[in-house]
Motif scaffolding. Structure first.
Motif, PDB file in Angstrom:
ATOM      1  N   GLU A  23       0.827  -1.206   0.000  1.00  0.00           N
ATOM      2  CA  GLU A  23       0.000   0.000   0.000  1.00  0.00           C
ATOM      3  C   GLU A  23       0.862   1.257   0.000  1.00  0.00           C
ATOM      4  N   ARG A  62      -4.748  -6.730  -5.672  1.00  0.00           N
ATOM      5  CA  ARG A  62      -3.560  -5.872  -5.620  1.00  0.00           C
ATOM      6  C   ARG A  62      -2.483  -6.357  -6.583  1.00  0.00           C
ATOM      7  N   LYS A 175      -7.943  -3.447   1.365  1.00  0.00           N
ATOM      8  CA  LYS A 175      -7.080  -4.016   0.331  1.00  0.00           C
ATOM      9  C   LYS A 175      -7.723  -3.849  -1.045  1.00  0.00           C
ATOM     10  N   ALA A 179      -6.570  -1.459  -4.377  1.00  0.00           N
ATOM     11  CA  ALA A 179      -6.375  -1.969  -5.739  1.00  0.00           C
ATOM     12  C   ALA A 179      -7.197  -1.188  -6.755  1.00  0.00           C
TER      13      ALA A 179
END
Length: 209
Positions: A23, A62, A175, A179
């Motif tokens: 991240e 991701r 998460k 993405a």
């Protein structure tokens, strides 16, 4: 706004150092684009891709995001990466199927009890929104040659969107939103494609928190 998380907090939330590292790298790459620093952005996206390939399962969104970012920032060698990105996005539905939602604070005891009673329904609502967002992105993702690297203003806006809309807790929805938002490219035709995806990300952010 930068966040500081201890290893203990990550472990408690079910996150790994790799989750946070990906991240931070992806956010830093977007920040570099916002400053017009393309070469540093390329290196940061490459580092994020290495983390994703090493640490995340093949169906993690991701990883798909990192492959797509790499295909755009390194167009000379993007043919193989484009195919890998398309395959990764196509497999993300299985990741969404196992996505868990965080235990969120509620404004009243009644709402807290309702969430506990209908927990599966709450989680499925988040998954449905995630599936809709993924499908919108995949519809636009068919032709990578129609994508371009974000310019400074667009990257700055994307970065502000992430700062404004990222879920506060360390969770699967966070998460997924990372993405969807921390992408360094857009559709060349203004107002279509990827911009629609990010409009949908904006409207769906609260549902995924």
């Amino acid at each position: 706004m930068h966040e500081t998380r201890t290893l203990a907090e990550l472990v408690t939330a079910g996150w790994s150092e790799a989750d946070l590292q990906w991240e931070k790298l992806s956010e830093a790459a977007l920040a570099a684009l916002a400053e017009g620093q393309v070469e540093p952005a390329r290196e940061l996206y490459a580092q994020a891709l290495r983390v994703a390939r090493t640490e995340f399962p093949p169906n993690d969104p991701r990883l798909a995001a990192s492959l797509s970012n790499q295909a755009v920032v390194q167009p000379v060698s993007s043919g193989r990466i484009e195919a890998s990105a398309a395959q990764a996005w196509a497999s993300c539905g299985r990741w969404i199927d196992t996505m868990t939602a965080p235990r969120t604070a509620r404004s009243s005891l009644f709402h807290l009890r309702m969430e506990r009673l209908h927990r599966p329904a709450y989680e499925e609502r988040w998954r449905m929104k995630a599936r809709d967002m993924l499908e919108a992105l995949r519809r636009d993702h068919g032709a990578m040659d129609g994508l371009e690297l974000l310019d400074r203003d667009a990257a700055a806006q994307r970065l502000l969107q992430w700062d404004r809309e990222r879920p506060a807790g360390m969770s699967d929805p966070r998460k997924f939103m990372a993405a969807m938002i921390l992408l360094g490219f857009r559709r060349k035709a203004q107002g279509t494609g990827m911009e629609q995806v990010h409009t949908q990300a904006h409207t769906g952010a609260n549902s995924l928190q």
